[in-house]
Structures are given as C-alpha cells and as structure tokens.
Design a protein around this motif. Structure first.
Motif, PDB file in Angstrom:
ATOM      1  N   ALA A  59       0.824  -1.205   0.000  1.00  0.00           N
ATOM      2  CA  ALA A  59       0.000   0.000   0.000  1.00  0.00           C
ATOM      3  C   ALA A  59       0.856   1.253   0.000  1.00  0.00           C
ATOM      4  O   ALA A  59       0.545   2.239  -0.681  1.00  0.00           O
ATOM      5  N   GLU A  60       1.941   1.210   0.770  1.00  0.00           N
ATOM      6  CA  GLU A  60       2.841   2.365   0.816  1.00  0.00           C
ATOM      7  C   GLU A  60       3.437   2.653  -0.560  1.00  0.00           C
ATOM      8  O   GLU A  60       3.583   3.801  -0.960  1.00  0.00           O
ATOM      9  N   MET A  61       3.784   1.601  -1.259  1.00  0.00           N
ATOM     10  CA  MET A  61       4.485   1.779  -2.535  1.00  0.00           C
ATOM     11  C   MET A  61       3.541   2.073  -3.701  1.00  0.00           C
ATOM     12  O   MET A  61       3.959   2.602  -4.723  1.00  0.00           O
ATOM     13  N   CYS A  62       2.293   1.697  -3.577  1.00  0.00           N
ATOM     14  CA  CYS A  62       1.367   1.835  -4.712  1.00  0.00           C
ATOM     15  C   CYS A  62       1.163   3.300  -5.072  1.00  0.00           C
ATOM     16  O   CYS A  62       0.775   4.108  -4.236  1.00  0.00           O
ATOM     17  N   GLU A  68      -5.551  -0.743   0.537  1.00  0.00           N
ATOM     18  CA  GLU A  68      -5.601  -0.284   1.920  1.00  0.00           C
ATOM     19  C   GLU A  68      -5.469  -1.522   2.807  1.00  0.00           C
ATOM     20  O   GLU A  68      -5.944  -2.603   2.446  1.00  0.00           O
TER      21      GLU A  68
ATOM     22  N   TYR B   5      -2.426   0.844   6.543  1.00  0.00           N
ATOM     23  CA  TYR B   5      -2.342   1.912   5.550  1.00  0.00           C
ATOM     24  C   TYR B   5      -3.728   2.208   5.019  1.00  0.00           C
ATOM     25  O   TYR B   5      -4.411   1.318   4.541  1.00  0.00           O
ATOM     26  N   LYS B  29       0.629  11.252  -2.657  1.00  0.00           N
ATOM     27  CA  LYS B  29       0.297  10.562  -1.409  1.00  0.00           C
ATOM     28  C   LYS B  29       1.160  11.076  -0.256  1.00  0.00           C
ATOM     29  O   LYS B  29       0.650  11.338   0.835  1.00  0.00           O
TER      30      LYS B  29
END
Lengths: 74, 250, 187, 350
Positions: A59-62, A68, B5, B29
C-alpha cells in the motif's frame, strides 16, 4: 497463539497493473490477474492470502492508492 | 480493525490520471500524508506548476492556485507575503522549476521565502510527451535529443538540490527517492520536515523527489524503478544538502 | 457538385491506447493512398499518455476532402466499452458498428438503427498468430473487405509503412492477422 | 515530385528545412511538440542548429541573435508560449530582423486547454507586443498549405526584413494527408548586406530598436509602416470557393474553413447555395477581395473557434449594408460540417 486478523482492500478499478506492489511484497502474496478492469488494465489480486502479513508495504508503494491494509487491535 | 495503511484524508480523489507506475501518484500521497499528520488541511495552500502535476487540485482537498509555467515561486512569494499564516507549497516538475522557471526559483530561494517546494525530477518533460529536460542525463534519448543528450550541445544535467543549498536563504535542501520502501520512508520524513520548518518560519524548504516516468522513458514500471536506482541516483545522490537549525538570523 | 456519386467513405477507429487503434487507421490510409485516392487522418490527443482512450477519423475519397472530422461517420471500429459509449451515437443512421466482441458484449449496444457486426477479434488473433495483440489487424482486414475500402494488395503492401523499423519482424504476423480478418465469413 | 502522406507539423518542418533553415530554438509546449521533435532529428543532418531553449523568452531572443547574422531562423510554440515571445517579436520588428514564428494555437486565456481554438486571432493580427508595428500572418488550412505557407513566410520575412507568423491550429497540425514537397525553383534567400558577417574593414553595423535622437524614431515608425503598405500591395492571399452564385458566404480561416468546405457541399446537396471566402493572409487582410463579394451577395456568415475576433475585421470591411451573422465556438471540439449547416439554417432563418 491467536492468528492476527487482517484485511486487504484492493480498489481494483483504479489499479493500472504497474506491479510495483507485486515487486515489493516481502511474501510474494500479490500477483497480476487475468481480468481487465474498466480502465483496460489487468489488475492486482491477492493470490496467496495466507502468506500476507498485512505489513502494508504494498500500500505504501502503490502510486494509485489501490490497496488499503487493516489489522485488528491486539 | 486498525489501519496499517489507508488513504490519506486530504486525498479526496485517488483516481489519478497518471500513467501506470508513474511516481507522481506516490508523491501526491506523501504530500497528503504530511498535510494530514500536521493537520494542515485548512492552512495548506498549493501553488501548482505546469506539467503532469497540474491537476493536483483534483486530488488534494487544499486551496490551490495555478501558476503560469515556471512562475510558481513568484506566485507563491506573492501569496506568502500577504498571507504568512498559510502554509504555502509549490508542486513543480523539472521543466517548470529548473528550466523556464529557473530565475524565479533561484531568487525565491535566495530571498529565503518561507515556502516549501516539492520538486518532482523525472529527467524529462512528461506532459508534453518526453522532451529533453534540464535534468535529462547525458546520453539519454528524448524526443528532442534523439541522438542522446550531449553536453557540447545541450549542457549538463542540473543538480538543483546541491545548487540551491549554496544559497543563504535556503533552510532545507534535500533529495529523496520513492523507488524502494526504504527510500520512500525517508522521503516521507523529509517532506514532513519541510512543512514543519515552514511552520517554524525557518525559510525556504526544498525537497527534490527523483521520480520515474515509464511512458516517456519507454520502459516498463519495473525497468523504470531500476533506472531511478541505477542511473539517476548515481548522478543525483540522495541526501540532505543543507539543513538550517535556526530561523534566518540575519 | 454532380460528382456526388464518386467514392467517399468515412470511418472512426476507437479503443484503449495500446490496442493499435492509430496504427490501424494509418494502415488504412496508406493503403488508400496506394489505390490513388485522397485521404485524411485525424487522431485524438490528450494529456493521458498511456492507457486512456485512443481514436482517429479516416476519410477516403476520389475528390478533395473537406472536413477531416466527419459529422457522422458511416463505419465505427470499436475496440473498448468507453469507445462504444463515445461513438455509438455518432455513427450515422444506417451505418455500421464493427465491434470487438471479445471485449464488448452485444447487449451493451443500444442503437437499433445501425448495423452491428461482432468479431471476436482477440480470439481470432490468438488462433492465427499465437497472441491476442493483433485484434486490431483482424478487425481492419474485415472492414477493408466488407466495405470494399481498399484493395487487398494495397493493404498488404502498406503494412511496412506503419510498422516501425524496430518491429520489422512483426510484418508477416500482421499480414496473417489482416488476412484472417479479410477472409472472415460471418454468419 | 515527392508525394508524401504527412502530418501538418512535419510538413511545416520540412518546408523550413527546404527553405534553408539554419537555426531553430524552441521550448516544449503542447500541441506543437512535433515540430521541435522533427527538427531536433532532421535539422542537424543538413547542417542546421537545433537548440532547446530554457524558455520561450530565450527562444525568441536566440532568434534575434541568429537572425542578426543573416541566417534563416524559426521558432514554434503554442499560445501561452507565444505570449512570452511577444517582447522578442516586438524587438525583432523594431530591429527589422526576419524570423518565422509558428503558433500552433491552443485554447486560452491563461493555461486554457490544449484543444482546438482560434482565440489568438487578435494577438496574431494586431501586433501582440508593444509598439506600432504589424507583421505578416498566414493561416494554413491543409497539410499542403502548412508546407507552402512556411516557404512563403520565409520569403516574405526576408523580403521585408520582418518577423512573420504562421497561425496554425491543432487540427491542421495533427492531421495527415497527402503532401507534395515542392520548394519552388528560383527562390533564393536574398543577400543580407545588413547582417553581421566578417567585418573585413567595412563600416560598423548596428542592429537595434532604440532611437532616442530627434525624430529618428518617428522616421523609423513611418518606415515600418511603409513596409506594411507594400505588403498590402503584394502579399495578400485568399481563397474563394463557390462564391459566384452563393446566397450566403461563409467567412472563415484555418480549420473552420476546412470544415466549412464540407458544409458547403452538404448545403448545396440540400438546395442551399453557400460559398466560402477564406483569408489565407490574415495580415495583410484581403479587404478589397472580401468587400467585392458584396456586389453579388448580401449575406455573410462568420464562423470562428472563439467568441468573435475576426468578426470585428469583417464588420469593419463589409459595413452595415449587408447582413452579417456570427457563430462562435470557443471550445476544444471542432464543429462538424452538420453543426455549421444547422447553424447557417438557424441564423439565416432558413
């Protein structure tokens, strides 16, 4: 030991199939599926659900906020 | 369930128009996360440059002002001088900030304007279809350097973070990348720090983010990530080139 | 003005970026040029570089062409659902929607006053060349024959004009896919 | 004869090369990037220089420098970039330096959109920059004209020592059609004794636009004006299509005129006699030629992709004794032949 409850929400309609999440998943739990979404891309699926630890790196990298990640409160 | 997340609050619409694997989405983001974590939704004011990032207002729920190509930091100066309570940031690409807007960028930095710059460096003009940028690497083929960038004709790629670090007015000048999880977490911290420093009236804060442009590099997303690591970072080293600990003392 | 009876045909090609929409349109143009006709080609353009919609208009005539953007083209080559939604109502009454049925299901089409032709172009492409990427050429081959737009020889000789130097070895495959469409008999 | 299937932008770039272009400078902006991309590839092959400048401000001033040395020079951009060039264009005009400037115009004001538009008519035809000057402006409506008018622009620029503008549009620039690559025999760039070369003991040369002494600026302004009067005599270009028996004459330029050709055919199939008058040189404007149509026709239909700019010129030229109707479409979608036909019927109560 109680198994941790976890959940991955994949917003497949905004996935563009870039595979960055697939590359960085430490458990190789994600892959690109066969089906096309409305944007015309083959989108990511959680192909090895058991392997997923809900670490959140995918999720962080997307770049498109497709994923999520949730985990229960232990 | 607790979120490991989830979509940042201020990111009102994550359906980006960017190409697959483009890092603009990632940078959007990170900016959104910084705004969320510092609770800046109401005070943040985006000054948006021209380039693929021009539609930032469609995605981030912050007041937004569109500047002419290259003039972002002149426009931001105007805003910040009369509304110093707003947290003003520009979001600019390499063509916008380092080519047509070089004069405005350097002088805003030199004046130590208390604004934050998010500088997306992908070594190419993305929105116009892949022309040579001031940051294009030597030998890189673009649509206007079809035989590769050659320094006698096209000059050298410009290292903005290092260059701006030489100016007294600059409080923070750093270069980050989002091509691996580790780099991404570093980038997150630096972007947040830049906004914090603006809150503390420290002066000009500048974060250069090395980004990929798979489409105009004619690469897959995977190859593009590798290019950031193997070609860009060696020429554009990551790091903090200047960080002032005190507000402008002069 | 009396030359109204001369040859005139207008088409729109539409689908996702990456499906070879513009290549199909261009190939038809080059073929028509080899036939000695007047041709205009007008592509769409936008800010999304990859994915997104791709479409183009092609007009072929014996006479000087006015508008390269026809009001209501006769034939639409439709390769995606957004393409159908965008151009379904643009096609002239009595015209033809040639639809890739591997991507669009027939019940999606609402117009009653146009002729609907469904081609499972991806499947045909996979059968004849081993992958489904030349669906555009299958569709184009069919259109060329069905509406007598261009001569078969011109179509084949024009392939080398639109296939880039880098993909030269793809020419025989393109030819195969075009011929598969050209010889397609629909029931 | 070299018959090609060419994009409008490529045709223009080929014409520049065929005209002996020596120096090009430009900056990326949509939708004109095909021109610098073509020239970055092709110009070095014929010994020319391509520079991607840091901005449009720099591009146009690079032209000022290269033109002062007597070479054929060109830049291209799109509307916002042309705005940035206006200072330089004014200096080129004031310094009497030839240059060709191409505007593949987009939709404004401000950043506007990248769609089709004719919103730059006023800027293009009324000077654009500061000061008292006109520059010749040509508006192509086909890929062939992208070529032919570029050749023309270089010649006119040299002949009158003036910058010349090609006002193109997205449709003509992106469309492809047949092109005959024909650089007319016998056209040679004139000798430029005023330009900087090797000095070889000659008198000092000064190229400038600052005139502070006495009435020298007034003299200079009248000189520029005289050149413009000469252009009016010699450089007017226009096209008439089925005007002789027309009940209504459409007045349009560029892409709108191209669409209108189909409208006219459609209208005539439906028994309505439409004609088309198309200014090709927007400056100098074919005023007499347009006015002479009022002898046989009293209905004029001005169509533009803006809210009415050329309309002012047409009203000034035709006066009040004819019936002028206007249809403006300031949007990115080029109207279709049907749209224009329906508008004609609506506005003329047919």
């Amino acid at each position: 030991m109680k198994k941790t409850e976890k959940k991955l929400t994949i917003h497949k309609e905004r996935c563009k199939g870039c595979q960055i999440c697939v590359l960085y998943c430490p458990k190789k739990a994600l892959s690109i599926g066969e089906k096309l979404n409305k944007l015309g891309y083959r989108y990511v699926v959680l192909s090895k659900e058991d392997a997923c630890t809900a670490c959140g790196i995918c999720a962080e990298m997307c770049p498109d906020v497709v994923i999520e990640v949730w985990r229960d409160n232990e | 369930m607790k979120a490991v997340y989830k979509k940042p609050e201020v990111l009102k619409n994550p359906c980006f128009h960017f190409c697959p694997g483009c890092h603009h989405g990632t940078v959007h983001k990170l900016v959104a996360e910084a705004i969320d974590s510092l609770n800046l939704k109401d005070s943040a004011l985006a000054v948006i440059g021209v380039g693929c990032g021009v539609f930032l207002y469609d995605y981030l729920d912050v007041d937004s002002l569109e500047a002419p190509h290259g003039r972002g930091l002149a426009v931001a100066t105007g805003v910040k001088r009369v509304r110093p309570e707003r947290i003003v940031f520009t979001y600019q690409g390499d063509g916008d900030l380092a080519s047509i807007g070089m004069a405005e960028s350097v002088h805003a930095a030199n004046r130590g304007e208390n604004v934050t710059v998010i500088f997306v460096n992908n070594t190419i003009y993305g929105m116009t279809g892949g022309q040579m940028a001031p940051t294009t690497l030597l030998g890189q083929v673009t649509t206007t350097s079809p035989y590769g960038r050659e320094f006698h004709r096209d000059g050298y790629p410009i290292r903005m973070a290092e260059m701006l670090a030489t100016l007294e007015g600059v409080a923070l000048s750093a270069r980050v990348s989002v091509c691996t999880p580790k780099y991404l977490f570093d980038a997150k911290k630096i972007i947040k720090k830049a906004f914090e420093m603006q809150l503390d009236n420290m002066g000009f804060t500048f974060v250069e983010v090395l980004s990929s442009c798979p489409t105009n590099w004619n690469m897959s997303s995977m190859d593009a990530l590798n290019r950031v690591k193997e070609e860009m970072i060696p020429f554009f080293p990551l790091g903090v080139f200047k960080e002032r600990k005190m507000p402008d003392v002069l | 003005m009396s030359s109204k009876k001369s040859f005139y045909i207008d088409l729109v090609f539409s689908g996702f970026g990456g499906q070879g929409i513009l290549i199909a349109g261009n190939l038809l143009c080059y073929s028509a040029l080899l036939d000695g006709r007047e041709v205009t080609f007008f592509p769409s353009y936008g800010v999304e570089m990859r994915g997104g919609a791709a479409n183009c208009y092609v007009v072929i005539s014996d006479r000087q062409i006015g508008s390269p953007i026809p009001s209501h083209p006769e034939i639409g080559m439709i390769m995606s659902l957004p393409a159908l939604k965008r151009f379904e109502n643009v096609i002239r009454s009595g015209g033809y929607l040639v639809i890739n049925s591997d991507i669009i299901s027939p019940e999606e089409v609402e117009r009653e006053d146009v002729n609907k032709i469904f081609i499972n172009a991806n499947s045909i492409s996979k059968d004849v060349v081993g992958n489904d990427r030349l669906a555009n050429m299958v569709m184009l081959g069919y259109i060329a024959k069905r509406f007598s737009v261009v001569k078969k020889d011109s179509l084949i000789s024009a392939i080398k004009e639109v296939v880039s130097e880098k993909h030269k070895k793809m020419i025989p495959l393109n030819e195969k896919a075009i011929l598969a469409g050209y010889n397609l008999k629909l029931t | 004869m070299n018959k090609l299937f060419s994009r409008g932008s490529d045709a223009l770039a080929m014409a520049a090369i065929d005209s002996g272009l020596k120096f090009y400078a430009g900056y990326p902006i949509t939708p004109q990037n095909d021109i610098p991309e073509f020239l970055s590839r092709e110009l070095p092959k014929v010994g020319g220089t391509f520079v991607q400048a840091e901005s449009e401000v720099a591009s146009i001033n690079m032209l000022l420098g290269a033109s002062s040395c007597g070479f054929r020079v060109m830049t291209s951009s799109s509307s916002p970039g042309i705005s940035l060039m206006q200072e330089g264009i004014s200096y080129l005009a004031g310094s009497e330096l030839p240059a060709v400037i191409v505007n593949v115009s987009r939709w404004g004001p401000g950043l506007g959109g990248i769609g089709a538009s004719q919103g730059d008519y006023h800027q293009a035809t009324k000077g654009g920059g500061h000061g008292d000057y006109f520059i010749p402006v040509f508006a192509p409506y086909s890929v062939q004209e992208m070529y032919d008018l570029t050749v023309k622009a270089f010649d006119v620029a040299d002949k009158y020592r003036t910058p010349a503008l090609i006002l193109a549009d997205v449709m003509i620039s992106l469309m492809r059609e047949t092109l005959i690559r024909r650089y007319p025999e016998g056209i040679k760039p004139p000798e430029k004794s005023w330009a900087f070369g090797e000095r070889k003991g000659e008198r000092q040369k000064i190229i400038k636009s600052l005139y502070l002494k006495g009435n020298e600026l007034e003299v200079h302004n009248w000189k520029l004006h005289k050149k413009f009067e000469e252009m009016k005599k010699n450089e007017i270009l226009f096209d008439k299509y089925l005007c002789d028996d027309a009940d209504i004459i459409i007045v349009a330029f560029g892409m709108v005129a191209r669409v209108a050709r189909s409208t006219i055919e459609l209208a005539r199939e439906n028994g309505l006699k439409l004609g088309l008058f198309r200014p090709i040189s927007l400056v100098p404007y074919p005023e007499e030629e347009l006015f002479s149509l009022t002898k046989t026709c009293k209905n004029f239909f001005v169509i533009e992709m803006n809210t009415g700019q050329m309309l002012y010129d047409v009203m000034r030229i035709l006066g009040r004794n004819v019936n002028i109707r206007f249809y403006g479409k300031p949007s990115s979608y080029v109207p279709t032949p049907d749209d224009l036909f329906n508008k004609a019927k609506e506005l003329f109560n047919i």
